[in-house]
Design an enzyme around this catalytic site. Structure first.
Site, mmCIF file in Angstrom:
data_model
loop_
_atom_site.group_PDB
_atom_site.id
_atom_site.type_symbol
_atom_site.label_atom_id
_atom_site.label_comp_id
_atom_site.label_asym_id
_atom_site.label_seq_id
_atom_site.Cartn_x
_atom_site.Cartn_y
_atom_site.Cartn_z
ATOM 1 N N SER A 86 0.836 -1.199 0.000
ATOM 2 C CA SER A 86 0.000 0.000 0.000
ATOM 3 C C SER A 86 0.874 1.252 0.000
ATOM 4 C CB SER A 86 -0.931 -0.032 1.214
ATOM 5 O OG SER A 86 -0.195 -0.216 2.405
ATOM 6 N N LEU A 87 0.370 2.330 0.600
ATOM 7 C CA LEU A 87 1.054 3.626 0.655
ATOM 8 C C LEU A 87 1.338 4.169 -0.739
ATOM 9 C CD1 LEU A 87 3.592 3.057 3.597
ATOM 10 C CD2 LEU A 87 1.372 4.199 3.668
ATOM 11 N N CYS A 88 0.365 4.009 -1.641
ATOM 12 C CA CYS A 88 0.512 4.547 -2.993
ATOM 13 C C CYS A 88 -0.746 5.325 -3.397
ATOM 14 C CB CYS A 88 0.814 3.439 -4.001
ATOM 15 S SG CYS A 88 -0.225 1.976 -3.868
ATOM 16 N N GLY A 89 -1.294 6.057 -2.443
ATOM 17 C CA GLY A 89 -2.456 6.886 -2.729
ATOM 18 C C GLY A 89 -3.679 6.066 -3.085
#
Length: 321
Positions: A86-89
Site C-alpha cells: 500500500s502507501l501509494c495513494g
C-alpha cells in the site's frame, strides 16, 4: 494548551515520520526509473510487431473473419493489475472500484466472471468478495516477466478457442508520466486488431519528477497529437508475397501480440504503482514540513510566553520586596 514538553515530543515524532516518507519517496523514485527502463526496452519489439500487423491491415486483408469470434458471452475473464503493498495513494482503491463495477455489469447480464488477480491487494479483495479466482499471480506485481504473461495469454487463448471463456478484459493503470497514470479497462479477447492497436502509446519515460511542469509537458504532448501520434504501417507494395501463407503468419503473430498486450499492461501498472507511491510520499513529506513549521512556531510562542511569565513573576517579587 499543550506544554513545551508535549510540543517537543510531537516535533520529534513528526521529524521521524518525515525521514521515513522521504526515504520511501527516494526508493519509489529509484524503482520508477527501473520500471521506465523496462518499458523502454520493450518498445522496439512492440513497434516492430505493430508495424508488421499494420502492414497486413493496409493490404486490405479481412482480419476480422480470421480472428474475431462473435458469440454469446456466457463466461468472461478479467485480468486485474494492482500492487502487493500500500502507501501509494488511490492506486489500488481505484483499480478495485473499477473491478467491482465491471463484475457487477457482467453479473447483471448473467455472465460468469473469472478473475486473474495480479497483486496481493486484488487477490485479497477477490477472496473477500467471494469472486472466482484463476490462481495466484502476486509475484508478477513486484517482478514482471514476459514468460508468466505468455503463460497467462496461452491459457486464455486455449480457453477461448475451446469456448470455455467468451470475453476477456484487462484493468490497469496506463503510465503516461510520473505525474499522470490513467485507469484503463482494455478489451483483450475476442481480438479486433484495428481496435487493439489504436490505444494510447504516449509515455514520458525520461522524467521521474512529478511536478506541475511535467504535467504541463504531458498536456502539451496530448494537444499536439499530429506530432506525437503513432504512425500506421503501410503496405510494402501492392502484391508482396507472404510465406507459407497469410493466415499461417497471422495465426503466429496474433498470439504474440496478445502476450505483448498483457506484458505491456503489467509494465504500465508496475511503473504507475511506483509513480503513485512517489507522489504520495512526496505529498506526505511536504505535509510533514508544513506541520513542523507550525509546531516550531507554536513551540517558540509557548517558550516565549513561559519566559515572559517567569520575568513578570521575578519583577513582581522585586517590587513587593
Amino acid at each position: 494548551m499543550p506544554s513545551l514538553k508535549e510540543i517537543k515530543n510531537r516535533i520529534a515524532s513528526v521529524n521521524s515520520t518525515r525521514k521515513i516518507t522521504s526515504a520511501m519517496k527516494m526508493v519509489a523514485s529509484s524503482k520508477l526509473h527501473h520500471a521506465q527502463v523496462m518499458i523502454e526496452n520493450m518498445l522496439p519489439y512492440e513497434s516492430m510487431l505493430e508495424h508488421i500487423l499494420k502492414t497486413f491491415i493496409a493490404s486490405d486483408v479481412d482480419m476480422r473473419s480470421l480472428f474475431t469470434f462473435n458469440r454469446e458471452v456466457k463466461h468472461a475473464g478479467l485480468i486485474v493489475f494492482a500492487s502487493n503493498s500500500s502507501l501509494c495513494g488511490g492506486f489500488n482503491a481505484n483499480v478495485l472500484k473499477m473491478m467491482q463495477k465491471t463484475v457487477e455489469e457482467f453479473e447483471a447480464q448473467g455472465v460468469e466472471v473469472t478473475i486473474y488477480p495480479v497483486g496481493r491487494k486484488v487477490a485479497e479483495k477477490v477472496h473477500k468478495l467471494g469472486y472466482k479466482s484463476a490462481g495466484n499471480f502476486n509475484h508478477l506485481a513486484d517482478k514482471p516477466n514476459f514468460e508468466d504473461c505468455q503463460a497467462i495469454g496461452h491459457e486464455l487463448r486455449k480457453m477461448f478457442m475451446a469456448a470455455e471463456i467468451d470475453h476477456v478484459d484487462m484493468i490497469y493503470h496506463h503510465f503516461k508520466s510520473a505525474g499522470s497514470q490513467i485507469l484503463t479497462r482494455k478489451h483483450l479477447l475476442p481480438i479486433d486488431v484495428e481496435e487493439a492497436m489504436n490505444y494510447d502509446h504516449s509515455r514520458d519515460l525520461e522524467s521521474t519528477v512529478a511536478t506541475a511542469k511535467s504535467v504541463e509537458y504531458q498536456r502539451n504532448k496530448d494537444n499536439n497529437k499530429e506530432e506525437y501520434q503513432y504512425q500506421h504501417g503501410k503496405a510494402l507494395n501492392s502484391n508482396f508475397i507472404v510465406e507459407p501463407d497469410l493466415e499461417t503468419v497471422l495465426l503466429a503473430l496474433i498470439p504474440r501480440y496478445v502476450n505483448l498486450m498483457i506484458y505491456t499492461a503489467l509494465l504500465d501498472s508496475n511503473a504507475s504503482e511506483h509513480a503513485a507511491r512517489m507522489v504520495a510520499m512526496q505529498t506526505a513529506t511536504d505535509n510533514a514540513d508544513e506541520l513542523l513549521r507550525q509546531l516550531n512556531l507554536q513551540y517558540n510562542k509557548s517558550r516565549q510566553q513561559a519566559i515572559t511569565s517567569e520575568l513578570l513573576d521575578i519583577v513582581g517579587g522585586s517590587v513587593n520586596n
